[in-house]
Enzyme design. Structure first.
Site, PDB file in Angstrom:
ATOM      1  N   GLU A  20       0.847  -1.200   0.000  1.00 27.61           N
ATOM      2  CA  GLU A  20       0.000   0.000   0.000  1.00 27.61           C
ATOM      3  C   GLU A  20       0.871   1.234   0.000  1.00 27.61           C
ATOM      4  O   GLU A  20       2.047   1.156   0.334  1.00 27.61           O
ATOM      5  CB  GLU A  20      -0.814   0.061   1.309  1.00 27.61           C
ATOM      6  CG  GLU A  20      -1.875  -0.962   1.416  1.00 27.61           C
ATOM      7  CD  GLU A  20      -2.489  -0.999   2.812  1.00 27.61           C
ATOM      8  OE1 GLU A  20      -2.224  -0.085   3.623  1.00 27.61           O
ATOM      9  OE2 GLU A  20      -3.223  -1.949   3.070  1.00 27.61           O
ATOM     10  N   LYS A  76       2.200   4.665   1.596  1.00 28.09           N
ATOM     11  CA  LYS A  76       2.348   5.160   2.968  1.00 28.09           C
ATOM     12  C   LYS A  76       2.040   6.656   2.958  1.00 28.09           C
ATOM     13  O   LYS A  76       2.857   7.476   2.539  1.00 28.09           O
ATOM     14  CB  LYS A  76       3.773   4.901   3.473  1.00 28.09           C
ATOM     15  CG  LYS A  76       3.956   5.233   4.935  1.00 28.09           C
ATOM     16  CD  LYS A  76       5.310   4.750   5.426  1.00 28.09           C
ATOM     17  CE  LYS A  76       5.500   4.929   6.915  1.00 28.09           C
ATOM     18  NZ  LYS A  76       5.197   6.231   7.434  1.00 28.09           N
ATOM     19  N   ASP A 110       1.429  10.392   3.995  1.00 29.38           N
ATOM     20  CA  ASP A 110       2.200  11.218   4.924  1.00 29.38           C
ATOM     21  C   ASP A 110       1.281  12.228   5.603  1.00 29.38           C
ATOM     22  O   ASP A 110       1.116  13.347   5.135  1.00 29.38           O
ATOM     23  CB  ASP A 110       3.311  11.927   4.135  1.00 29.38           C
ATOM     24  CG  ASP A 110       4.387  12.442   5.061  1.00 29.38           C
ATOM     25  OD1 ASP A 110       4.366  12.082   6.250  1.00 29.38           O
ATOM     26  OD2 ASP A 110       5.252  13.202   4.583  1.00 29.38           O
ATOM     27  N   TYR A 124      -6.870   2.190   6.498  1.00 27.60           N
ATOM     28  CA  TYR A 124      -6.004   1.091   6.077  1.00 27.60           C
ATOM     29  C   TYR A 124      -5.822  -0.038   7.089  1.00 27.60           C
ATOM     30  O   TYR A 124      -5.049  -0.946   6.874  1.00 27.60           O
ATOM     31  CB  TYR A 124      -4.624   1.620   5.665  1.00 27.60           C
ATOM     32  CG  TYR A 124      -4.002   2.575   6.684  1.00 27.60           C
ATOM     33  CD1 TYR A 124      -3.730   2.180   7.979  1.00 27.60           C
ATOM     34  CD2 TYR A 124      -3.679   3.871   6.311  1.00 27.60           C
ATOM     35  CE1 TYR A 124      -3.172   3.044   8.890  1.00 27.60           C
ATOM     36  CE2 TYR A 124      -3.106   4.747   7.217  1.00 27.60           C
ATOM     37  CZ  TYR A 124      -2.850   4.320   8.508  1.00 27.60           C
ATOM     38  OH  TYR A 124      -2.299   5.182   9.401  1.00 27.60           O
ATOM     39  N   LYS A 137      10.698   3.326   3.175  1.00 24.22           N
ATOM     40  CA  LYS A 137      10.597   4.779   3.004  1.00 24.22           C
ATOM     41  C   LYS A 137      11.438   5.218   1.820  1.00 24.22           C
ATOM     42  O   LYS A 137      12.603   4.806   1.688  1.00 24.22           O
ATOM     43  CB  LYS A 137      11.094   5.492   4.258  1.00 24.22           C
ATOM     44  CG  LYS A 137      10.265   5.164   5.495  1.00 24.22           C
ATOM     45  CD  LYS A 137       9.466   6.339   5.975  1.00 24.22           C
ATOM     46  CE  LYS A 137      10.281   7.234   6.857  1.00 24.22           C
ATOM     47  NZ  LYS A 137       9.473   8.293   7.455  1.00 24.22           N
ATOM     48  N   CYS A 173      17.278  45.426   9.117  1.00 19.53           N
ATOM     49  CA  CYS A 173      16.802  45.037   7.796  1.00 19.53           C
ATOM     50  C   CYS A 173      17.928  45.220   6.771  1.00 19.53           C
ATOM     51  O   CYS A 173      18.533  46.290   6.707  1.00 19.53           O
ATOM     52  CB  CYS A 173      15.595  45.887   7.409  1.00 19.53           C
ATOM     53  SG  CYS A 173      15.046  45.570   5.718  1.00 19.53           S
ATOM     54  N   CYS A 223      16.829  48.229   4.271  1.00 19.40           N
ATOM     55  CA  CYS A 223      16.604  49.630   4.643  1.00 19.40           C
ATOM     56  C   CYS A 223      17.188  49.987   6.006  1.00 19.40           C
ATOM     57  O   CYS A 223      17.101  51.134   6.425  1.00 19.40           O
ATOM     58  CB  CYS A 223      15.112  49.950   4.609  1.00 19.40           C
ATOM     59  SG  CYS A 223      14.198  49.161   5.938  1.00 19.40           S
ATOM     60  N   CYS A 255      10.625  43.440   9.345  1.00 23.11           N
ATOM     61  CA  CYS A 255      11.009  44.832   9.175  1.00 23.11           C
ATOM     62  C   CYS A 255       9.703  45.617   9.154  1.00 23.11           C
ATOM     63  O   CYS A 255       8.822  45.344   8.347  1.00 23.11           O
ATOM     64  CB  CYS A 255      11.758  45.012   7.851  1.00 23.11           C
ATOM     65  SG  CYS A 255      11.870  46.754   7.384  1.00 23.11           S
ATOM     66  N   CYS A 281      10.578  50.453   2.708  1.00 24.07           N
ATOM     67  CA  CYS A 281      11.563  49.398   2.507  1.00 24.07           C
ATOM     68  C   CYS A 281      11.330  48.837   1.087  1.00 24.07           C
ATOM     69  O   CYS A 281      10.239  48.339   0.793  1.00 24.07           O
ATOM     70  CB  CYS A 281      11.346  48.340   3.588  1.00 24.07           C
ATOM     71  SG  CYS A 281      12.444  46.957   3.448  1.00 24.07           S
TER      72      CYS A 281
HETATM   73  S1  IVH Z   1      -0.602   0.339   8.877  1.00 22.54           S
HETATM   74  C1  IVH Z   1      -0.093  -1.628  13.165  1.00 22.54           C
HETATM   75  N1  IVH Z   1      -0.754   1.432   6.500  1.00 22.54           N
HETATM   76  O1  IVH Z   1       2.619   5.241   8.963  1.00 22.54           O
HETATM   77  C2  IVH Z   1       0.303  -0.782  12.009  1.00 22.54           C
HETATM   78  N2  IVH Z   1       0.158   2.740   8.263  1.00 22.54           N
HETATM   79  O2  IVH Z   1       4.961   4.321  11.169  1.00 22.54           O
HETATM   80  C3  IVH Z   1      -0.776   0.040  11.467  1.00 22.54           C
HETATM   81  N3  IVH Z   1       0.746   5.041   7.585  1.00 22.54           N
HETATM   82  O3  IVH Z   1       1.419   4.797  12.210  1.00 22.54           O
HETATM   83  C4  IVH Z   1      -0.308   0.970  10.447  1.00 22.54           C
HETATM   84  N4  IVH Z   1       0.117   4.860   5.493  1.00 22.54           N
HETATM   85  O4  IVH Z   1       0.331   6.610  10.668  1.00 22.54           O
HETATM   86  C5  IVH Z   1      -0.375   1.608   7.789  1.00 22.54           C
HETATM   87  N5  IVH Z   1      -1.018   2.265   4.351  1.00 22.54           N
HETATM   88  C6  IVH Z   1      -0.644   2.441   5.622  1.00 22.54           C
HETATM   89  C7  IVH Z   1      -0.109   3.665   6.089  1.00 22.54           C
HETATM   90  C8  IVH Z   1       0.291   3.774   7.419  1.00 22.54           C
HETATM   91  C9  IVH Z   1       0.630   5.668   6.416  1.00 22.54           C
HETATM   92  C10 IVH Z   1       1.320   5.679   8.778  1.00 22.54           C
HETATM   93  C11 IVH Z   1       0.575   5.380  10.046  1.00 22.54           C
HETATM   94  C12 IVH Z   1       1.545   4.581  10.860  1.00 22.54           C
HETATM   95  C13 IVH Z   1       2.856   5.027  10.331  1.00 22.54           C
HETATM   96  C14 IVH Z   1       3.885   3.948  10.465  1.00 22.54           C
END
Ligand code: IVH
Length: 684
Positions: free
Chosen positions: A113, A115, A117, A224, A311, A405, A408, A423, A429
């Site tokens: 999946e 990840k 942010d 998720y 990551k 500044c 100016c 400033c 300015c």
């Molecule tokens: S699963 C028990 N799936 O990344 C684990 N986490 O450090 C449950 N995150 O705490 C997390 N996308 O905040 C999972 N597709 C994804 C995610 C995801 C982002 C975040 C989440 C988690 C952190 C992992």
């Protein structure tokens, strides 16, 4: 309508609106027009107002945001909210796969999946209704941010389909990229600081005290993970499908992988494709698909053993810090910018990096001559993320932020609670003046686009336009023939800006046309700190002319809906300067609109000197419409009753305390119809 019929209609409206919300926000596939949707919502609002005890806990009207809270309650997570262990290399994924297979045997599948942010959130539903939304906190206890989370339209307030009595699901709240960019633009336009990145903006938004403000932020949520294995679901993938059936937003960008090569392929595909997403991801999550295998693997104290995060490495380079420049923006905010020895990073040569503000310089303890690490994140300009202390010269000195500044010489100030130095010499300015003129001509302000693309700078540098009023003194022969050659960067061709007859004609007619721009935009164009587009509109409608606004006291300003102390102070401060009054006078004699035109405002002064409190829910108008009518007719809206209040306009559902207080203060309580009649008397 009798109560029983109202209940039936409310039930139908709630479920229809929920379906339309799901179509729009989760499936991106609306089946009715925005207008028809609004009509359903309005009908529901009206019925709920008439029968307050029939308001359902999953009513979509709750999404607009409840009352502000000072503190969030904390709630213990039923299952600890763990994080994932991070890896950065394919070797570590091979190790992970080996560890898994040792426990499960070779018959194993993974789900890959994105990840996301953002910030993680746990949603708890009881009997299908959203009861709690809890942040991670320390993993054991988190903050109850339910009122804020309710405003996120893609999160269902009520589940559909076959849900259990108790259901918990976890996911990530994030901000969309285009929403983030637009919000930052508006903030900067209003003289507020921009958020550094969408993640900070999302977590800042969820921790705000006023849900109505949260409702304005472009937040979204992907789900998720169903913790606890209390349902009879066989695989993680089935869990995702089930969640989607219950109404949750679940990403389609998932894949079942049977071996590490397929995992690597997924990672490689998304390392490029992620650029095209409308949100940021910082990696890929790999999960064992089979739930009983997940159980076999279990958890360490910090992470599940059945999942891992890969990551994406932010591309990083090392170079030396040669010097620091300080740039002054339109609002006077001073930003330190690092000059670096040129270095290759993610396909471009980098020579400069942002250092943001003095706190960041301090926390990095970065010094001239240091070897520094730079990274490219979501932002366009790279940032310094650390110092290679091993290579530091013995005699290096901590960097001290400038006190004056650079443009100016004015002594810089720093307000409490603000990271930036400013400033304050806003009218003299040079970059601030140029910035103000550029803001003045911008599209949402006076819209003189023929003066864009560096032309303002040329006019300023030639001493022809030193403030916004000077624009209206421009004569064609003053500018005809002006030109500037802009040296091309990195071996590219030079470019030329020149004021030829055609350009000059366009400029002159653009300036002329700007005299028709309505007052509210002129007010925004003045670039008064904290008076962004919306605030300018509010003030313009309320005070109707620059003259009234100029005279307004602090109390009169803060009485206006949504005008706080910070804005009031800023306005008073701006109008207290003689120079600004002269500027206004010159703009007036050039023919700019400094008051709301009568057809636009449909104004009367019928309510002049009267102040109103509008409370409750009304049948024929929304509360905002009534408030606008008050303002358009010269009255004032205030939020609380006092001896100065002239009338309380009471709708349904108004708290009894207000009524008692009005009676005590001898304030007439009138209905919506009384109020409308009051206005119509004048029209006859
Ligand atoms: S699963 C028990 N799936 O990344 C684990 N986490 O450090 C449950 N995150 O705490 C997390 N996308 O905040 C999972 N597709 C994804 C995610 C995801 C982002 C975040 C989440 C988690 C952190 C992992």
């Amino acid at each position: 309508m009798n109560k029983e019929n109202a209940r039936k209609r409310i039930d139908k409206l709630v479920s229809d609106i929920q379906k339309h919300n799901h179509n729009y926000y989760v499936l991106s596939n609306p089946v009715i027009s925005d207008y028809d949707f609004d009509m359903l919502l309005k009908e529901l609002e009206k019925l709920e107002a008439a029968f307050p005890d029939l308001v359902r806990p999953d009513s979509p009207t709750l999404r607009v945001g409840g009352e502000p809270t000072k503190y969030f309650d904390t709630i213990e997570h039923k299952h600890p909210m763990l994080s994932l262990s991070n890896t950065y290399t394919f070797d570590e994924i091979l190790d992970f796969d080996k560890r898994v297979r040792k426990v499960t045997g070779d018959d194993v599948q993974y789900v890959c999946e994105l990840k996301y942010d953002g910030l993680s959130i746990g949603l708890i539903y009881e009997n299908g209704i959203l009861k709690h939304a809890v942040t991670r906190g320390d993993g054991i206890r988190g903050d109850d941010v339910t009122n804020n989370v309710r405003t996120i339209k893609s999160i269902p307030l009520k589940l559909v389909g076959n849900y259990p009595d108790y259901f918990e699901i976890r996911g990530e709240i994030f901000m969309t990229l285009d929403g983030f960019r637009e919000m930052n633009l508006n903030r900067v336009n209003a003289g507020e600081s921009a958020f550094a990145n969408p993640r900070n903006a999302a977590s800042g938004s969820i921790k705000m005290q006023d849900p109505k403000e949260v409702a304005k932020r472009p937040l979204d949520c992907y789900l998720y993970y169903i913790p606890g294995n209390h349902l009879n679901i066989k695989s993680h993938y089935d869990g995702l499908l089930y969640s989607s059936d219950l109404g949750f937003k679940v990403s389609k960008n998932v894949a079942i992988c049977r071996n590490t090569n397929e995992i690597f392929e997924f990672i490689n595909d998304w390392s490029e494709a992620r650029e095209k997403l409308n949100f940021e991801i910082d990696g890929i999550v790999i999960k064992v698909n089979n739930i009983s295998q997940q159980k076999q693997l279990g958890f360490t104290s910090k992470n599940p053993r059945w999942a891992i995060a890969y990551k994406y490495k932010a591309e990083r380079a090392e170079t030396t810090l040669d010097s620091v420049d300080y740039q002054v923006g339109r609002t006077g905010a001073v930003t330190p910018v690092a000059n670096l020895a040129p270095v290759q990073l993610a396909g471009t040569i980098v020579k400069r990096a942002s250092l943001h503000n003095s706190d960041i310089i301090k926390s990095l303890d970065v010094r001239i001559g240091d070897y520094v690490f730079i990274e490219k994140g979501g932002e366009i300009i790279p940032k310094i993320v650390g110092v290679n202390i091993n290579k530091r010269k013995q005699d290096s000195q901590p960097l001290s932020f400038i006190s004056n500044c650079p443009e100016c010489g004015t002594i810089l100030t720093r307000k409490q609670d603000e990271a930036a130095h400013y400033c304050t010499n806003e009218d003299h300015c040079p970059p601030q003046i140029k910035g103000k003129i550029e803001h003045f001509i911008s599209r949402k302000a006076m819209n003189i686009d023929s003066l864009g693309e560096g032309k303002v700078e040329i006019l300023y540098d030639n001493g022809l336009v030193l403030n916004i009023a000077d624009l209206y003194n421009i004569k064609p022969d003053m500018i005809l023939g002006l030109e500037r050659i802009i040296p091309g960067k990195e071996g590219k061709k030079d470019s030329r800006i020149s004021f030829q007859q055609k350009t000059v004609d366009k400029i002159i007619s653009g300036i002329e046309k700007s005299k028709d721009v309505p007052f509210e935009r002129v007010l925004f164009a003045l670039g008064i700190r904290y008076i962004g587009e919306t605030v300018a509109r509010k003030l313009a409608y309320h005070f109707k002319s620059i003259y009234a606004l100029q005279k307004a006291t602090f109390e009169e300003l803060t009485e206006v809906d949504e005008i706080g102390e910070r804005i009031a102070e800023s306005a008073i401060n701006w109008f207290s300067k003689e120079e600004h009054i002269n500027l206004i006078n010159r703009l007036v004699s050039s023919g700019l609109k400094m008051e709301i035109s009568s057809e636009e405002a449909d104004i009367s002064d019928l309510l002049e000197g009267k102040s109103f409190v509008v409370s409750g829910v009304f049948t024929n108008h929304s509360r905002d419409e009534i408030k606008t009518l008050v303002e358009k007719n010269g009255g004032k809206n205030t939020s609380s009753l006092s001896s100065k209040t002239s009338f309380l306009i009471a709708g349904d559902n108004m708290g009894p305390a207000k009524k008692t207080k009005a009676e005590k203060l001898n304030i007439p309580v009138i209905t919506e119809n009384d109020f409308i009649e009051m206005l119509e008397l004048d029209n006859k």
